[in-house]
Design an enzyme around this catalytic site. Structure first.
Site, PDB file in Angstrom:
ATOM      1  N   ASP A 156      -6.950 -17.674   5.946  1.00 13.44           N
ATOM      2  CA  ASP A 156      -7.966 -16.794   5.371  1.00 13.44           C
ATOM      3  C   ASP A 156      -8.287 -15.707   6.390  1.00 13.44           C
ATOM      4  O   ASP A 156      -8.937 -15.963   7.414  1.00 13.44           O
ATOM      5  CB  ASP A 156      -9.226 -17.604   5.024  1.00 13.44           C
ATOM      6  CG  ASP A 156     -10.297 -16.733   4.366  1.00 13.44           C
ATOM      7  OD1 ASP A 156     -10.133 -15.488   4.320  1.00 13.44           O
ATOM      8  OD2 ASP A 156     -11.301 -17.297   3.906  1.00 13.44           O
ATOM      9  N   SER A 159       3.557  -7.491   1.759  1.00 10.41           N
ATOM     10  CA  SER A 159       5.016  -7.286   1.806  1.00 10.41           C
ATOM     11  C   SER A 159       5.589  -7.430   3.215  1.00 10.41           C
ATOM     12  O   SER A 159       6.787  -7.625   3.383  1.00 10.41           O
ATOM     13  CB  SER A 159       5.343  -5.878   1.310  1.00 10.41           C
ATOM     14  OG  SER A 159       4.848  -4.908   2.238  1.00 10.41           O
ATOM     15  N   SER A 179       0.838  -1.205   0.000  1.00 11.85           N
ATOM     16  CA  SER A 179       0.000   0.000   0.000  1.00 11.85           C
ATOM     17  C   SER A 179       0.870   1.252   0.000  1.00 11.85           C
ATOM     18  O   SER A 179       2.055   1.203   0.330  1.00 11.85           O
ATOM     19  CB  SER A 179      -0.906   0.016   1.224  1.00 11.85           C
ATOM     20  OG  SER A 179      -1.756  -1.105   1.209  1.00 11.85           O
TER      21      SER A 179
END
Ligand code: SAH
Length: 223
Positions: A144, A89, A60
């Site tokens: 998830d 990241s 972002s």
């Protein structure tokens, strides 16, 4: 303003974010200065824009990382427990870990294994990052994120780095009372940041902030 904070170095980027009042507090500034974005963004690391990191994910933009930290700051005290969903990241996970310090814990969750590995490798590029992984202060987990990560709950703060299709009840359920959730939510063609405060009595107060563009929180791709 938000897009005008790019710099030639990590320090210059952060000085510009502060100048443009996107970084508002010395604590957030200090936590971001300690993490070199070049270890996490493969291209144009000091640009105030999102950058591709592979697997249809992006790191972002710096102003969004700053805004997320500022919004959650009251709940990022030393020793706090934090969940970073869609850790990608690993950059924000590292900044959050600097904010909660060595007595705190940050769990980064991503549903793509190569990104879980990438985040760990990125963090291992610095001594501070290696220390945080080796001590267990930071963990990256494949899961998830729409379900949170209940093994580590409850959390003082939960950050979601991808746009949810709905208000996932599991996430607010996994907050402490009090605690705070920062989540982009898709609403038709638009996405907005929501800050959800869980009060001491367990009640929820939702606040809609500004419009954003995040990659969506999705089903895991077939492996
Ligand atoms: N905060 C990260 C953002 C990465 S982009 C950064 O700045 O680097 C959003 C991430 O959300 C991607 O890495 C993507 O793999 C992840 N993601 C999408 N859906 C997910 C889900 N259901 N569970 C966990 N992670 C998810």
């Amino acid at each position: 303003m938000a897009w005008r904070s790019s710099g030639a170095t990590n320090a210059a980027l952060i000085a510009n974010l502060e100048q443009n009042e996107l970084i508002k507090t010395p604590r957030v500034k200090e936590a971001m200065v300690k993490v070199d974005r070049a270890h996490y963004a493969p291209s144009m690391p000091y640009d105030d824009s999102p950058q591709p990191i592979g697997h249809q994910a992006t790191i972002s933009a710096p102003h969004m990382h700053a805004s997320a930290c500022e919004s959650l700051l009251d709940y990022l005290q030393p020793g706090a427990k934090v969940l970073d969903i869609g850790s990608g990241s690993g950059y924000l996970t590292a900044v959050l870990a600097n904010l909660v310090g060595p007595s705190g814990t940050v769990i980064g969750v991503d549903h793509i294994q190569p990104l879980v590995t990438l985040a760990e490798n990125n963090m291992r590029k610095s001594e501070n990052g290696r220390k945080m992984l080796d001590s267990g202060q930071v963990r990256f987990i494949k899961a998830d994120g729409r379900k949170g990560w209940k093994e580590g709950a409850p959390y003082d703060a939960i950050h979601v780095g991808a746009a949810a299709a709905e208000q996932h009840k599991e996430l607010s359920d996994q907050l402490k009372s009090p605690g705070r959730l920062f989540v982009p939510i898709a609403e038709g063609w638009m996405q907005h940041i929501y800050v959800v405060n869980k009060n001491e009595d367990g009640s929820l107060k939702k606040e809609r902030l500004y419009g954003v563009q995040y990659v969506p929180l999705t089903d895991a791709p077939n492996e």
